[in-house]
Write a protein that holds these residues in place. Sequence first.
Motif, short mmCIF file in Angstrom:
data_model
loop_
_atom_site.label_atom_id
_atom_site.label_comp_id
_atom_site.label_asym_id
_atom_site.label_seq_id
_atom_site.Cartn_x
_atom_site.Cartn_y
_atom_site.Cartn_z
N MET A 48 0.82 -1.22 0.00
CA MET A 48 0.00 0.00 0.00
C MET A 48 0.85 1.26 0.00
SD MET A 48 -3.15 -0.28 2.53
CE MET A 48 -2.04 -0.24 3.91
N VAL A 50 2.51 2.62 2.60
CA VAL A 50 2.18 3.52 3.71
C VAL A 50 3.31 3.60 4.73
CG1 VAL A 50 -0.29 3.15 3.50
CG2 VAL A 50 0.99 1.77 5.12
N GLN A 72 0.02 8.28 -4.98
CA GLN A 72 -0.71 7.60 -3.90
C GLN A 72 -2.21 7.48 -4.20
OE1 GLN A 72 1.09 6.35 -1.38
NE2 GLN A 72 -0.61 5.46 -0.25
N ARG A 73 -2.75 8.49 -4.84
CA ARG A 73 -4.18 8.50 -5.15
C ARG A 73 -4.53 7.51 -6.26
NH1 ARG A 73 -7.07 14.29 -4.66
NH2 ARG A 73 -9.22 13.59 -4.85
N ALA A 76 -4.46 4.14 -4.83
CA ALA A 76 -5.67 3.86 -4.05
C ALA A 76 -6.86 3.51 -4.93
CB ALA A 76 -6.01 5.07 -3.18
N ILE A 79 -5.71 -0.46 -5.35
CA ILE A 79 -5.62 -1.34 -4.18
C ILE A 79 -6.38 -0.71 -3.01
CG2 ILE A 79 -4.07 -2.43 -2.51
CD1 ILE A 79 -1.86 -2.42 -4.49
N TYR A 81 -7.80 -1.50 1.22
CA TYR A 81 -7.24 -2.15 2.42
C TYR A 81 -8.30 -2.28 3.49
CZ TYR A 81 -4.47 -1.95 6.80
OH TYR A 81 -3.95 -2.15 8.04
N TYR A 103 -12.44 8.88 -1.92
CA TYR A 103 -11.43 9.94 -2.03
C TYR A 103 -10.59 9.86 -3.33
CZ TYR A 103 -7.41 12.84 -0.88
OH TYR A 103 -6.41 13.78 -0.93
N PRO A 104 -10.16 8.63 -3.75
CA PRO A 104 -9.31 8.60 -4.96
C PRO A 104 -10.01 9.17 -6.19
CG PRO A 104 -9.32 6.46 -3.88
CD PRO A 104 -10.34 7.28 -3.17
N GLN A 156 -14.49 1.56 -2.68
CA GLN A 156 -13.30 2.16 -3.30
C GLN A 156 -13.12 1.64 -4.75
OE1 GLN A 156 -10.19 2.10 -0.37
NE2 GLN A 156 -8.63 2.81 -1.82
N GLU B 217 -3.09 4.89 8.44
CA GLU B 217 -2.98 3.81 7.45
C GLU B 217 -4.18 3.82 6.52
OE1 GLU B 217 -2.35 0.03 9.22
OE2 GLU B 217 -0.39 0.61 9.97
N LEU B 218 -5.35 4.01 7.12
CA LEU B 218 -6.57 4.04 6.33
C LEU B 218 -6.53 5.23 5.36
CD1 LEU B 218 -9.11 2.12 6.70
CD2 LEU B 218 -10.27 4.19 7.43
N ALA B 220 -3.85 6.72 4.14
CA ALA B 220 -2.88 6.44 3.07
C ALA B 220 -3.46 5.46 2.06
CB ALA B 220 -1.59 5.90 3.67
N SER B 221 -4.20 4.46 2.57
CA SER B 221 -4.77 3.47 1.66
C SER B 221 -5.89 4.06 0.80
CB SER B 221 -5.28 2.26 2.43
OG SER B 221 -6.49 2.58 3.09
N ARG B 222 -6.42 5.20 1.21
CA ARG B 222 -7.44 5.86 0.39
C ARG B 222 -6.81 6.91 -0.53
NH1 ARG B 222 -9.38 1.66 2.89
NH2 ARG B 222 -11.61 1.69 3.28
N GLY B 223 -5.49 7.06 -0.44
CA GLY B 223 -4.81 7.94 -1.40
C GLY B 223 -4.32 9.26 -0.84
N VAL B 224 -4.38 9.43 0.48
CA VAL B 224 -3.91 10.70 1.08
C VAL B 224 -2.39 10.61 1.25
CG1 VAL B 224 -4.01 12.21 3.11
CG2 VAL B 224 -6.06 11.03 2.32
#
Lengths: 258, 329
Positions: A48, A50, A72-73, A76, A79, A81, A103-104, A156, B217-218, B220-224
């Motif tokens: 991911m 992170v 990163q976007r 997302a 993938i 999570y 959000y992405p 997502q 973590e959440l 970052a996993s959503r793209g932030v």
Amino acid sequence: MLHVQQFSFVLEDIPILECLSFTLAKGEYLSVIGPNGAGKSTLLKCLMRVHEQGSARGEIRLKGCLLSEYDQRRLAALISYVPQAGGWIPPFTVEELLRLSRYPYLSAGGVLRRTDLEAVEKALCLTDMKKLASRRLASLSGGERQKAFVAAALAQETEIILLDEPASFLDPKHTAELNRLIRVLHREHGITMLTVTHDLNHPVCMEGKILVLRQGRQLFFGQAQEMLQGNILEEAFSHQFTCFQHPGTGRPMLLAEA
Amino acid sequence: MQRTYIFFCFVLLCGMLAAASPFWGMSVISPASIWTTGHPDAEVFWRLRLPRTLAAFLAGAGLSISGMVFQALLRNPLATPFTRGGSSGAALGASVYFRLGAFLPFFGSAGSLGAALSGGLLSMLLVYLITRARGGFSTLTMLLAGVIINFFFSSLVMFTQYLSDAKDSLRIMHWLMGSLAGLEVFRIADLACAVIAGALVIRHFSVEIDLLAAGEELAASRGVRTNRTKVALFATASIIVGTVVSLTGPIGFVGMIIPHMCRVWLGWSHRKLLPAAFFLGGCFLVVCDVFSRSILAPAEVPIGIITALIGGPFFLWVLFTSCRHGEVF
């Protein structure tokens, strides 16, 4: 879809992952097992991207491109999570959590469009969470909360879902319910999944590939039947296991020796 | 629905109180007299009370929205705008200036403001550098670094006060209690620039704040891009706090209770919370200022005392009523 080649990860001079190599094709199911501290969750975090600290060697390719090449976007949007059960509970309602998962795809104004709302609605229906949509996550049971996180990952709309011990801390009934949901999403909706789990029977039930880790090293990568033929689990966990056939399904079942 | 209605009525009431506040004080000013040129009440209203009310509103709004950001990013209801050590740094800057003021007369009134702002920004920079030195941008490291810097600078303030004579010591103590008296119009313009620009930056990141409050973590996993977003938000909130504290002194409670109260009523969407926290924070400090200049008139009670006296019991009420519904974090 996902190619991991000679991948190593070092955190504060301690090697956490060493020379991992495996592939995950579209629509496949991969279970990652291993004792505590084997680096399973770290692997998910590396996938991911992170990790704030640490240095990586080797390469991870997603749809042919290096993971580091993805914004990163954009990553997302490919993938999603599902966090470990029992962690920090976000202070949102189920629907708010699902909306945040869009959000992405948000435009500069940050306003949800019709397609976003449709994706949220679809995820709520698929996971049968519609009736709990307005409930706060903190007010749900552990099983319902994990289903909400799975629904958020679905909202997502990614091709791969990573699940970090999704059923830990859940009772057998909720574990079975969650596994059933994961199976439906994988088999009927063709979602590629990578699950970290401590339940050794989970990978056998899911009939996908298995990656066994021990102290950051890859002990095995392949099908469940091949794993059960050797002493891989005994070596990974330094513990004895008994394998027997389930009287109803005929599937092999594993039981740790007392 | 009923909760939203109650909240709307509360906001309306606060707005009315804030609008009426420049007319209240040691003497009550009639609304008709403020339009009469040369009338003493008009002079008091336009030259003293209105700028002061505006300053109180901006300071309250600034402290409230920065408190909202700190609480969300640190995921801690007890986080305040001063958690990162900004106020103790500003206090040290101001104290040192008061102690050395006799040697630096050429700076005038801007001297203490500049010293406080420099002190506040220095402490925030130290917290940032300590956090970076540990690698990454850990929220926990930053919180601990803020607490340590806060204690360290507070000790230095006490030491400076100990070394000062009675007059300087009194000035330091008075500054530490917070005050809105005597703010010049162009200083209020500085405050307006910092608070409004800061609010716009926070508005831009409102979805990212929601996601960071859900867990890094959440998020970052959503793209932030978590590190970049956290640095931008902490810097923005720190600049707002630094500017407010350098002008008014540290005023407690506003930055903790107002965002918390808004969350209980409105939930966690920072897009909705931001205007509510901005407006209510501003109104709260305006009302506190009326009490500060009225209850012992012609003397002024330091506003920090008033915010604590009103805010403390009110916070307890919100805490107990919301805990019954299991809605506080």
